[in-house]
Design a protein around this motif. Structure first.
Motif, PDB file in Angstrom:
ATOM      1  N   TYR A 142       0.815  -1.212   0.000  1.00 36.47           N
ATOM      2  CA  TYR A 142       0.000   0.000   0.000  1.00 36.47           C
ATOM      3  C   TYR A 142       0.850   1.264   0.000  1.00 36.47           C
ATOM      4  CZ  TYR A 142      -4.037  -2.932   1.023  1.00 36.47           C
ATOM      5  OH  TYR A 142      -5.033  -3.873   0.957  1.00 36.47           O
ATOM      6  N   ILE A 189     -10.302   0.875  -1.724  1.00 35.58           N
ATOM      7  CA  ILE A 189     -10.567  -0.508  -2.138  1.00 35.58           C
ATOM      8  C   ILE A 189     -11.586  -1.086  -1.172  1.00 35.58           C
ATOM      9  CG2 ILE A 189      -9.604  -2.800  -2.566  1.00 35.58           C
ATOM     10  CD1 ILE A 189      -6.879  -1.442  -2.956  1.00 35.58           C
ATOM     11  N   ALA A 245      -4.302  -3.768  -4.450  1.00 31.33           N
ATOM     12  CA  ALA A 245      -3.509  -2.667  -3.892  1.00 31.33           C
ATOM     13  C   ALA A 245      -2.116  -2.657  -4.503  1.00 31.33           C
ATOM     14  CB  ALA A 245      -3.428  -2.797  -2.377  1.00 31.33           C
ATOM     15  N   GLN A 254      -3.693   4.747  -2.333  1.00 34.67           N
ATOM     16  CA  GLN A 254      -4.983   4.358  -1.775  1.00 34.67           C
ATOM     17  C   GLN A 254      -5.311   5.185  -0.532  1.00 34.67           C
ATOM     18  OE1 GLN A 254      -2.415   1.547  -1.543  1.00 34.67           O
ATOM     19  NE2 GLN A 254      -2.463   1.822  -3.758  1.00 34.67           N
ATOM     20  N   SER A 278      -8.378   0.734   2.542  1.00 37.68           N
ATOM     21  CA  SER A 278      -8.704  -0.578   1.992  1.00 37.68           C
ATOM     22  C   SER A 278      -9.474  -1.352   3.053  1.00 37.68           C
ATOM     23  CB  SER A 278      -7.440  -1.344   1.601  1.00 37.68           C
ATOM     24  OG  SER A 278      -7.751  -2.655   1.184  1.00 37.68           O
ATOM     25  N   THR A 311     -11.176  10.308  -0.342  1.00 34.12           N
ATOM     26  CA  THR A 311     -11.441   9.307  -1.374  1.00 34.12           C
ATOM     27  C   THR A 311     -12.034   9.947  -2.627  1.00 34.12           C
ATOM     28  OG1 THR A 311     -11.753   7.520   0.236  1.00 34.12           O
ATOM     29  CG2 THR A 311     -12.759   7.230  -1.932  1.00 34.12           C
TER      30      THR A 311
END
Length: 296
Positions: free
Chosen positions: A142, A149, A161, A171, A174, A200
């Motif tokens: 990551y 995710i 990832a 990211q 997750s 996000t």
């Protein structure tokens, strides 16, 4: 949802579903892992953590605890989770697989009444890259960024990832909601959370055969979610009637459509909702960049 490096975290149980290496990885990542709970072992130290017999004893020592990671045997999950809820813990990550369905039904009723967020069972947990790791996800795959995710799978979660990281796409979070037949939180709950998350900018939703959660998520995305979503459904070649782990055990109901729970049905739902679909994990970064213009 409180997922910061300052969040107080405990582990309940130390059985084979989590290893000392994974506990050390959480601590090395900066997770504020303060104690463990293992009945009969109170007063000892295990994996450099002080151990208490009861969750209540840990809260008396450390005050309000944000999250507990359940790593007990499946038939012990209900009691452990109810003990945590009674002690005021409102985020529970269940690593253990194969929790009895009726136990999960009882737990979900209590969780709903107390506004407790449950992840799992049969989940590797949650990671907010660069900030906190709760569970067994390998942090080396990551990197911080803006793509969430959201997955039912375990290994596919961090495989994707890795694909994103190698493509230079970071990211924001997750989450594996778990792959048992009954899980604590749904795709729809998390889609709402992520849609409101300022960090996000896009969501990758990962599904697999069994149940109807992906179909429900597809309809919800089409009707409610503004954040761009990319879909990936594993198991397209799985024979009809074959399911992964426990995900399909509740799908064998008389009167169901013959395609219920299949990858074919899930892909059709995503297509109808006009959700872009990756054919394989390696396509996800390219599709994500094309559809959302995210480059980092």
């Amino acid at each position: 949802m409180n997922l910061t490096p300052n969040s107080k975290v405990i582990i309940q149980g130390f059985c084979e579903f989590i290893s000392p290496m994974q506990i050390a990885q959480m601590k090395a990542y900066g997770t504020n892992l303060i104690a463990g709970v293992n009945p009969g072992c109170g007063g000892n130290t295990l994996h450099d953590l002080p151990i208490f017999d009861l969750v209540e004893e840990a809260t008396e020592q450390y005050g309000i605890i944000d999250t507990t990671i359940l790593n007990v045997y499946p038939y012990e999950v209900l009691d452990a989770a109810l003990e945590a809820i009674a002690s005021g813990i409102r985020q529970i990550v269940i690593i253990s697989p194969g929790v009895p369905p009726l136990d999960m039904v009882q737990l979900l009723r209590t969780a709903e009444a107390t506004e407790t967020l449950i992840i799992g069972p049969n989940s590797p947990g949650i990671i907010v890259p660069g900030k906190i790791l709760l569970g067994t996800q390998p942090s080396e795959f990551y990197t911080p960024g803006s793509v969430a995710i959201l997955s039912r799978s375990t290994t596919l979660t961090y495989e994707i990832a890795r694909e994103l990281t190698q493509a230079g796409v970071g990211q924001s979070i997750s989450v594996s909601i778990g792959s048992d037949a009954i899980v604590g939180s749904s795709f729809m709950q998390w889609l709402q959370i992520l849609d409101e998350d300022e960090a996000t900018e896009a969501i990758v939703l990962v599904g697999q055969p069994g149940g109807g959660s992906e179909e429900a998520a597809a309809r919800y995305i089409a009707e409610v979610i503004d954040t761009p979503v990319i879909g990936y459904i594993a198991g397209k070649e799985a024979p009809r009637g074959k399911h992964w782990r426990q995900t399909g055990t509740l799908a064998a109901v008389i009167g169901r459509d013959s395609d219920f729970g299949t990858a074919k049905n899930k892909l059709a739902a995503f297509t109808e909702a006009e959700i872009p679909i990756a054919e394989r994990p390696s396509q996800i970064p390219e599709l994500l960049k094309k559809v959302t213009k995210i480059t980092h």
